[in-house]
Scaffold this motif. Structure first.
Motif, PDB file in Angstrom:
ATOM      1  N   UNK A  46      45.095  44.470  37.575  1.00 18.85           N
ATOM      2  CA  UNK A  46      45.210  43.687  38.467  1.00 18.85           C
ATOM      3  C   UNK A  46      44.323  43.180  39.516  1.00 18.85           C
ATOM      4  N   UNK A  47      44.018  42.323  39.959  1.00 22.65           N
ATOM      5  CA  UNK A  47      42.973  42.175  41.150  1.00 22.65           C
ATOM      6  C   UNK A  47      43.248  43.177  42.332  1.00 22.65           C
ATOM      7  N   UNK A  48      44.446  43.478  42.722  1.00 25.71           N
ATOM      8  CA  UNK A  48      44.830  44.646  43.560  1.00 25.71           C
ATOM      9  C   UNK A  48      44.640  45.650  43.168  1.00 25.71           C
ATOM     10  N   UNK A  49      44.840  46.334  41.817  1.00 24.71           N
ATOM     11  CA  UNK A  49      44.692  47.634  41.323  1.00 24.71           C
ATOM     12  C   UNK A  49      43.221  47.816  41.185  1.00 24.71           C
ATOM     13  N   UNK A  50      42.399  46.868  40.792  1.00 25.87           N
ATOM     14  CA  UNK A  50      40.978  47.074  40.717  1.00 25.87           C
ATOM     15  C   UNK A  50      40.361  47.279  42.014  1.00 25.87           C
ATOM     16  N   UNK A  51      41.022  46.493  43.153  1.00 22.61           N
ATOM     17  CA  UNK A  51      40.290  46.788  44.569  1.00 22.61           C
ATOM     18  C   UNK A  51      40.651  48.101  44.915  1.00 22.61           C
ATOM     19  N   UNK A  52      41.859  48.571  44.714  1.00 22.00           N
ATOM     20  CA  UNK A  52      42.196  50.213  44.937  1.00 22.00           C
ATOM     21  C   UNK A  52      41.233  51.006  44.268  1.00 22.00           C
ATOM     22  N   UNK A  53      41.048  50.702  43.198  1.00 19.39           N
ATOM     23  CA  UNK A  53      40.172  51.683  42.260  1.00 19.39           C
ATOM     24  C   UNK A  53      38.562  51.734  42.968  1.00 19.39           C
ATOM     25  N   UNK A  54      38.240  50.448  42.992  1.00 16.79           N
ATOM     26  CA  UNK A  54      36.873  50.093  43.647  1.00 16.79           C
ATOM     27  C   UNK A  54      36.692  51.004  44.942  1.00 16.79           C
ATOM     28  N   UNK A  55      37.666  50.826  45.937  1.00 13.88           N
ATOM     29  CA  UNK A  55      37.527  51.321  47.124  1.00 13.88           C
ATOM     30  C   UNK A  55      37.599  52.864  47.054  1.00 13.88           C
ATOM     31  N   UNK A  56      38.352  53.516  46.190  1.00 15.09           N
ATOM     32  CA  UNK A  56      38.410  54.902  46.080  1.00 15.09           C
ATOM     33  C   UNK A  56      36.940  55.417  45.476  1.00 15.09           C
TER      34      UNK A  56
END
Length: 224
Positions: free
Chosen positions: A143-153
């Protein structure tokens, strides 16, 4: 060993996935004449290799999705009797040099996790590898939120590596994705950026999804 041609479409892949649901790894290995180990001490990757072979994954060790023609990555997920992931999920090797200009969108993590086939396997420690049962596989896209988490990490940890601070990275970092050593033994060393900008020798590292993240993926799928 029977050679299996790569699936030509996602629907063909999912037909293959449905056909193996409920079978044990041993039954599958016998059917496809795939060698079975007595334990996984030296053959930890055996379940994944068997499933890759049976489903026709073609990428091998290339930094592209396992089913490269249809853009789908395969991830086997060992789960407990309660349906919870038993271990973190390996994604890809961490680049430790030549990081200038590297972005999330070009990263192997982004390429690998854009479209994933998750295949749960009941793999409690008391079940012999050949008796472990394959569950119902399903497709997932972040999801948009999951990709944002992955990208941040990814960005936070790659920045530490680029600054020569690789020794500060441990499994505690990252909200959903951690970096850990990935090597057959401690004698396998590779180049990395050191504190002074020069090269140092260190263990190869891998990106791993934390179990809480994969558990949420499971829960979200099976709740729908």
């Amino acid at each position: 060993m029977q050679r299996v041609s790569p699936p030509l479409s996602i629907s063909e892949l999912m037909q293959r996935v449905e056909a193996i649901a409920g079978t044990t790894l041993g039954e599958l290995a016998a059917q496809f004449k795939f060698k079975s180990p007595e334990d996984l001490l030296k053959e930890k990757g055996w379940p994944g290799q068997l499933i890759e072979h049976v489903l026709g994954a073609s990428a091998g060790s290339k930094p592209v999705p396992d089913f490269e023609h249809i853009g789908v990555e395969l991830k086997t997920l060992p789960i407990s009797y309660q349906g919870k992931p038993l271990e973190t999920t390996y994604v890809s090797i961490v680049p430790l040099t030549d990081l200038t200009g590297l972005s999330w969108h070009q990263s192997s993590v982004k390429k690998k996790l854009t479209h994933v086939l998750w295949l749960p396997i009941l793999a409690e420690r008391d079940i012999a590898p050949v008796d472990r049962t394959i569950g119902t596989g399903f497709l997932w896209q972040p999801s948009v939120e999951q990709e944002a988490q992955l990208r941040r990490d990814w960005e936070e940890q790659i920045e530490l590596i680029a600054l020569g601070r690789i020794q500060e990275i441990s499994g505690h970092l990252g909200e959903v994705m951690q970096i850990r050593p990935k090597a057959a033994n401690s004698k396998v060393l590779t180049d990395a950026i050191g504190p002074n900008g020069g090269l140092i020798k260190t263990l190869p590292r891998g990106f791993y999804l934390k179990t809480q993240f994969t558990q949420n993926i499971l829960m979200n799928h099976f709740a729908n």
